[in-house]
Scaffold this active site. Sequence first.
Site, PDB file in Angstrom:
ATOM      1  N   PRO A   8      -6.293 -25.345  20.437  1.00 18.14           N
ATOM      2  CA  PRO A   8      -6.719 -26.916  20.424  1.00 18.14           C
ATOM      3  C   PRO A   8      -6.006 -27.798  19.663  1.00 18.14           C
ATOM      4  O   PRO A   8      -5.866 -27.668  18.383  1.00 18.14           O
ATOM      5  CB  PRO A   8      -8.224 -26.480  19.918  1.00 18.14           C
ATOM      6  CG  PRO A   8      -7.763 -25.310  18.904  1.00 18.14           C
ATOM      7  CD  PRO A   8      -6.743 -24.230  19.706  1.00 18.14           C
TER       8      PRO A   8
ATOM      9  N   ASP B 263      -2.479 -26.982  15.621  1.00 18.32           N
ATOM     10  CA  ASP B 263      -3.246 -26.021  16.073  1.00 18.32           C
ATOM     11  C   ASP B 263      -4.558 -25.910  15.275  1.00 18.32           C
ATOM     12  O   ASP B 263      -4.545 -25.648  14.128  1.00 18.32           O
ATOM     13  CB  ASP B 263      -2.565 -24.693  16.306  1.00 18.32           C
ATOM     14  CG  ASP B 263      -3.679 -23.680  16.770  1.00 18.32           C
ATOM     15  OD1 ASP B 263      -5.085 -23.800  17.225  1.00 18.32           O
ATOM     16  OD2 ASP B 263      -3.134 -22.728  17.160  1.00 18.32           O
ATOM     17  N   HIS B 264      -5.778 -26.599  15.632  1.00 21.40           N
ATOM     18  CA  HIS B 264      -6.684 -26.736  14.568  1.00 21.40           C
ATOM     19  C   HIS B 264      -7.661 -25.279  14.713  1.00 21.40           C
ATOM     20  O   HIS B 264      -8.497 -25.401  13.681  1.00 21.40           O
ATOM     21  CB  HIS B 264      -7.760 -27.820  15.682  1.00 21.40           C
ATOM     22  CG  HIS B 264      -8.630 -28.486  14.585  1.00 21.40           C
ATOM     23  ND1 HIS B 264      -8.784 -28.166  13.178  1.00 21.40           N
ATOM     24  CD2 HIS B 264      -9.138 -29.729  14.698  1.00 21.40           C
ATOM     25  CE1 HIS B 264      -9.562 -29.177  12.649  1.00 21.40           C
ATOM     26  NE2 HIS B 264      -9.535 -30.068  13.468  1.00 21.40           N
ATOM     27  N   ARG B 265      -7.272 -24.406  15.290  1.00 20.66           N
ATOM     28  CA  ARG B 265      -7.724 -22.985  14.959  1.00 20.66           C
ATOM     29  C   ARG B 265      -7.150 -22.415  13.455  1.00 20.66           C
ATOM     30  O   ARG B 265      -7.853 -21.859  12.767  1.00 20.66           O
ATOM     31  CB  ARG B 265      -7.301 -22.111  15.922  1.00 20.66           C
ATOM     32  CG  ARG B 265      -7.987 -22.199  17.410  1.00 20.66           C
ATOM     33  CD  ARG B 265      -7.350 -21.198  18.154  1.00 20.66           C
ATOM     34  NE  ARG B 265      -5.758 -21.219  18.343  1.00 20.66           N
ATOM     35  CZ  ARG B 265      -5.142 -20.341  19.206  1.00 20.66           C
ATOM     36  NH1 ARG B 265      -5.812 -19.292  19.888  1.00 20.66           N
ATOM     37  NH2 ARG B 265      -3.861 -20.510  19.233  1.00 20.66           N
TER      38      ARG B 265
END
Length: 464
Positions: free
Chosen positions: A259, A435-437
């Site tokens: 994401p 990467d928002h993870r």
Amino acid sequence: MPQYKQFPLPDTAEGLTEAEILTWHVKPGDTVTVNQIIVEIETAKAAVELPCPWAGVVTELLAEPGQTVEVGVPIITIDTDPGGAAAPAPAAAPVAAEANGTSSGKIGEEMPGGRIATLVGYGPKSGAAKRRARKDASAPAPAAAVVAPPAPVAPPAPVAPPAPVATPVAAPGGYVPLAKPPVRKLAKDLGVDLRALTGSGPDGVITREDVESAVAAPVTSAPSALSFVDNGGRERRVPIKGVRKATAQAMVDSAFTAPHVTEFLTVDVTPMMELRARLKNAPEFRGVKLTPLAFCAKAVVLAARRTPDVNATWDSAANEIVYKDYVHLGIAAATPRGLVVPKVRDADRMSLKELAVALDELATVARDGKTAPADMMNGTITITNVGVFGVDTGTPILNPGESAILALGAIRDMPWVVDGEIKIRKICQLALSFDHRVVDGQQGSQFLADVGALLAEPGIAMTY
């Protein structure tokens, strides 16, 4: 006697499945030595030169320039014992076996007794390879097995090279047609797609007649959505392969797996440009190509110390986040073969001068298409310098396996408020995708702000 060996296309990088033959450096009849460069190929990552594993004489090239070959498929045949004596005439039993219709095996297959089936007369057969059992010399041979006595052994003479090996080409539906190199060349010259043909030769081999028949009566295919519009020949189609194919797959995998979040920052880099001008005149930087990219690279590796999350990796298989105490800095580079991202190993241990030298060498090798596949793997964070194209910013896509990528925009003279007054300053825009993870908004913002602060006031680096 001559010993023929076929060299299969090796996997020059982790996960390689195919490569395109670019240039042959040898031809049939040439003598080669061990580790002599014989061919240049283009993989999904870079152009690679392949050395010869044996010494001998080239008897046949099994793939043509421009042809895409799968890993494991033979590309060249070499006689490793060209000066060997001719072998004695074969015994009657193996001849009788041929008369009975049995096969001695497929090319490259090890036969009983350790023999490799590579000589003229061998070829693929639909049945399993068989060999007639050796009979006792005293036992009389059956009438059906009686053959004419062998001709007298002639003096040693040059042995003809092995028959051209039909290289499989994947076709729709999973069927794999076969065609010899002369037939493939004829098809290429006539514009015939071998994948659309059904071979009429033994074992489905495509023959010259099949190609000529296809020219006389072209195979019609189902019309596509694009075929209804006549563009008067103003279109051209380019096969998707090599670097372009690998880049496309990597970008799709990244875009639909991680994401993405992108943040932007506009920075007054006038102090950085002034420092650059002073350093270029310093004796220790004489002859060094000191670019804004080098300052940005130094800022990135310093800022990553405070925000290690941008240098981490999301491991879905292990359900872990892998934090790395080193920085393998990727630099996106545009080359004639497409986009590549070579790495500066352990960039966090380098000084500004060392980074500048490494970046210059990296760019030169990449432009020449000589970047080794190993130098484009296992990066931790990437910079893409879109500013060299006069672009202010963008929304870069992450390299698979990384959690952040920074876009460095063009540096322009623009009005800027300094101490309440409008002045012309050197302004640059930065864009960070992450990467928002792995990286939260606070962490991504902190990292981008740190990079901007280091470019706006390089003296802050003294506090790191």
